[in-house]
Design a protein around this motif. Structure first.
Motif, PDB file in Angstrom:
ATOM      1  N   LEU A 158       0.838  -1.209   0.000  1.00 31.19           N
ATOM      2  CA  LEU A 158       0.000   0.000   0.000  1.00 31.19           C
ATOM      3  C   LEU A 158       0.869   1.254   0.000  1.00 31.19           C
ATOM      4  O   LEU A 158       0.566   2.240  -0.671  1.00 31.19           O
TER       5      LEU A 158
ATOM      6  N   ALA B 163      -6.195   5.402   0.079  1.00 31.00           N
ATOM      7  CA  ALA B 163      -5.306   4.312   0.479  1.00 31.00           C
ATOM      8  C   ALA B 163      -5.475   3.997   1.967  1.00 31.00           C
ATOM      9  O   ALA B 163      -5.412   2.834   2.378  1.00 31.00           O
TER      10      ALA B 163
ATOM     11  N   CYS C  40      -6.442   0.441   3.847  1.00 37.31           N
ATOM     12  CA  CYS C  40      -5.588  -0.049   4.934  1.00 37.31           C
ATOM     13  C   CYS C  40      -6.421  -0.487   6.138  1.00 37.31           C
ATOM     14  O   CYS C  40      -6.203  -1.568   6.705  1.00 37.31           O
TER      15      CYS C  40
ATOM     16  N   LEU D 111       2.240   3.129   5.660  1.00 37.49           N
ATOM     17  CA  LEU D 111       1.435   3.753   4.611  1.00 37.49           C
ATOM     18  C   LEU D 111       1.545   5.279   4.640  1.00 37.49           C
ATOM     19  O   LEU D 111       1.776   5.912   3.604  1.00 37.49           O
TER      20      LEU D 111
ATOM     21  N   ILE E  74      -5.494   0.082  -5.719  1.00 40.20           N
ATOM     22  CA  ILE E  74      -5.426  -1.378  -5.625  1.00 40.20           C
ATOM     23  C   ILE E  74      -4.674  -1.980  -6.814  1.00 40.20           C
ATOM     24  O   ILE E  74      -3.921  -2.953  -6.665  1.00 40.20           O
TER      25      ILE E  74
ATOM     26  N   ALA F 260      -1.227  -1.479  -5.824  1.00 44.84           N
ATOM     27  CA  ALA F 260      -0.885  -2.025  -4.514  1.00 44.84           C
ATOM     28  C   ALA F 260      -0.876  -3.548  -4.467  1.00 44.84           C
ATOM     29  O   ALA F 260      -0.022  -4.137  -3.795  1.00 44.84           O
TER      30      ALA F 260
ATOM     31  N   SER G  87       2.072  -5.587  -2.947  1.00 45.21           N
ATOM     32  CA  SER G  87       1.910  -6.396  -1.733  1.00 45.21           C
ATOM     33  C   SER G  87       2.299  -7.845  -1.997  1.00 45.21           C
ATOM     34  O   SER G  87       3.005  -8.475  -1.194  1.00 45.21           O
TER      35      SER G  87
END
Length: 456
Positions: free
Chosen positions: A81, A108, A112, A163, A248, A251, A255
Motif C-alpha cells: 500500500l 489508500a 488499509c 502507509l 489497488i 498495490a 503487496s
C-alpha cells in the motif's frame, strides 16, 4: 564541509522542494538523508530489541524471530500500500496537483483500515498455531504465543506507520516520515528494556505497539494540520471507487511482491529450524537482524529513487528520472560494498554481542558471513526494484520475486540443505545467490525502459 552541513540541515528541515528541477545529485541527497535516517533508527531498535530479548534465552530469541518471519506478511501488505501511495502521490505532485495527491492518499488509508481488521483478528485467534506452523517446539509455543498475539493485535500501527510515511515520501517530504519513525523507535528503545524487565517477553511486544502507536499519532497531526503541501481534509475520505481501483491496481502486485519475498524467508526460517534446531534458529535470527540493520538504510536510499522517478515522470522529465536512478544505484552499491567487507571480517564478534551461547554464535556468524557475501548486489537490486515500483510498474518486480525466490531460492535451499545434506549452511548459501539473480534481472528490465510508459 560547510556546503555538506548546509545540505544536511536543508534535508532535515523538511522544506518543500521541487525535485523535478535543478541538480539531480542535490535532489538525491535531500531525499536520501532523511530516508536513510528514518530507517536507520528503526534498524537500531531491531538490534536493541534483540539485545534485550537475547537475555531471556534462546526460546525467546526463536519466538521473536519466528513471529517476525510471519508478521512480515503484515509488513508486506503495508509496504505494498505504501508503494502504491508513493507512486500515485509522487506522480500527482510532479503534475503540480497536490489536491489529487491528498485524495489518493486518503483512499489508500481507507483500504488499509479494512485489511488490518481481518489480519489482526486472525493473528490474535491463531497465535499459537502460527508458531507451531513455523516449526517452533512446544516450549517456544507455550512461552511465546502471548508475544505473537500482541504483535498481531497491534498490526494497525504497522500498517498505518508504513502507509502514511509512503504518502509523505511521495510528496517529497521525507523529513516528516523520518521524524514519525524516530518518535516510534525512540519510545520503543526507552520502553523495551523496562517492559521486558517487568513483563518478560510480552513486554517487548507491548513496548513496540506503544511506540508505533505514538508514531502514528504524530503522523496524523502532520497530515491534518494543513501546513504541508498535502493538506488532508475530511472530504478526501469520501469513498471514491475510481481512485481506490487505481490504488489497488498498483498495490496488489506490490503487496504480493513483498509477500512472495517474505514467504520465502519464512520457508528458510523453518528449514533452518528443522535442520539445525533451536540454536541454529536463534543464531540465524540474530544474523538476520544485523542484515536488516544495514539493509534498512540502503532501502531508504532506494526509496529516494522511487520518489524521484514518480515525480519526474509526472513532470514529463523521463531522462531526469533515469539519471536519478543510476546515480542512486551508484551510491547504494558503494555503501553496501563497505557493509559486505564488515560482515566477512567481523561476523563472530558481531554475533557475540547478542548471545553468549557458543552454538548460537557459531550458526549466527556462519549465516552473517554467507549472507554478507551478496551485499553489493543487494544494494543495486533494491534501487532497481524500487525505481520500477516508483514508476507504478509493480508487476515486473512481482514476477521477478516470484521466479527468483520461489522457483530458484527455495528449491535451491532445500536441495543444498536436505538433498546434499549441507543443512543450515545450504539454506544460508541460497540467500545471496538468489539476491544476486534478482539484482541482475531487475537491472535488465529497468534498462529495457517499459516503466517509462506506465500510467497511474
Amino acid at each position: 564541509m560547510k556546503r555538506i552541513f548546509q545540505v544536511i540541515r536543508q534535508s532535515l528541515n523538511g522544506e518543500e522542494q521541487d525535485y523535478t528541477q535543478g541538480s539531480i545529485k542535490l535532489a538525491v541527497f535531500l531525499l536520501a538523508i532523511p530516508m536513510i535516517l528514518e530507517l536507520s533508527l528503526e534498524s537500531v531498535f531491531a538490534l536493541v530489541d534483540m539485545f534485550f530479548v537475547g537475555k531471556l534465552g534462546q526460546n525467546a530469541i526463536a519466538t521473536v524471530g519466528l513471529t517476525e518471519s510471519v508478521i512480515t506478511i503484515v509488513y508486506s501488505l503495508a509496504m505494498g500500500l505504501s508503494t502504491a501511495a508513493t507512486a500515485i502521490v509522487a506522480r500527482r505532485i510532479g503534475e503540480k496537483n497536490p489536491e489529487a495527491g491528498a485524495h489518493a492518499g486518503a483512499q489508500a488509508l481507507l483500504i488499509c483500515m479494512a485489511i488490518t481488521i481481518l489480519i489482526s483478528a486472525l493473528g490474535v485467534a491463531f497465535a499459537g498455531n502460527i508458531l507451531s506452523l513455523m516449526g517452533a517446539n512446544a516450549d517456544v509455543v507455550r512461552d511465546g504465543a502471548i508475544f505473537t498475539r500482541i504483535m498481531f493485535g497491534g498490526s494497525i500501527c504497522i500498517m498505518l506507520l508504513f502507509l502514511i510515511n509512503g504518502i509523505f515520501r511521495g510528496a517529497g517530504n521525507a523529513a516528516i516520515a523520518m521524524r514519525s519513525l524516530w518518535v516510534a523507535s525512540i519510545i520503543n528503545i526507552i520502553l523495551c528494556p523496562i517492559f521486558i524487565h517487568l513483563f518478560g517477553l510480552k513486554g517487548a511486544a507491548i513496548a513496540t505497539v506503544i511506540g508505533r502507536s505514538t508514531g502514528v499519532l504524530y503522523q496524523c497531526v502532520k497530515l491534518f494540520n494543513g501546513k504541508n503541501m498535502l493538506k488532508f481534509k475530511m472530504h478526501h475520505f469520501n469513498f471514491d471507487p475510481t481512485v481506490i481501483k487505481s490504488v489497488i491496481t498498483i498495490a496488489w502486485p506490490a503487496s504480493l511482491q513483498f509477500v512472495i519475498a517474505s514467504g520465502s524467508w519464512m520457508v528458510l526460517a523453518r528449514l533452518v529450524a528443522e535442520t539445525g534446531g533451536t540454536a541454529a534458529s536463534a543464531g540465524y535470527q540474530i544474523a538476520v537482524r544485523n542484515v536488516v540493520f544495514f539493509i534498512l538504510p540502503a532501502w531508504g536510499l532506494s526509496n529516494a529513487a522511487a520518489t524521484l522517478v514518480g515525480q519526474n515522470l509526472g513532470a514529463k522529465q523521463i531522462d531526469r528520472a533515469q539519471k536519478s536512478v543510476m546515480l542512486t544505484a551508484k551510491y547504494n552499491s558503494i555503501f553496501m560494498g563497505f557493509v559486505m567487507v564488515l560482515f566477512l571480517t567481523c561476523a563472530h564478534p558481531i554475533i557475540s554481542f547478542f548471545s553468549s551461547n557458543e552454538d548460537v554464535i557459531g550458526y549466527g556468524a556462519q549465516a552473517l558471513r554467507i549472507m554478507g557475501a551478496g551485499f553489493l548486489f543487494y544494494g543495486i537490486g533494491m534501487v532497481m526494484i524500487q525505481s520500477l515500483n516508483g514508476a507504478g510498474d509493480t508487476r515486473t518486480p512481482t514476477i521477478i520475486n516470484l521466479v527468483c525466490f520461489w522457483m530458484f531460492q527455495v528449491p535451491l535451499a532445500y536441495f543444498l540443505a536436505v538433498v546434499l545434506n549441507f543443512k543450515t549452511e545450504g539454506a544460508f548459501i541460497a540467500i545471496p545467490v538468489a539476491e544476486t539473480a534478482i539484482a541482475l534481472t531487475a537491472w535488465y528490465y529497468f534498462k529495457r525502459g517499459k516503466w517509462k510508459e506506465i500510467k497511474v
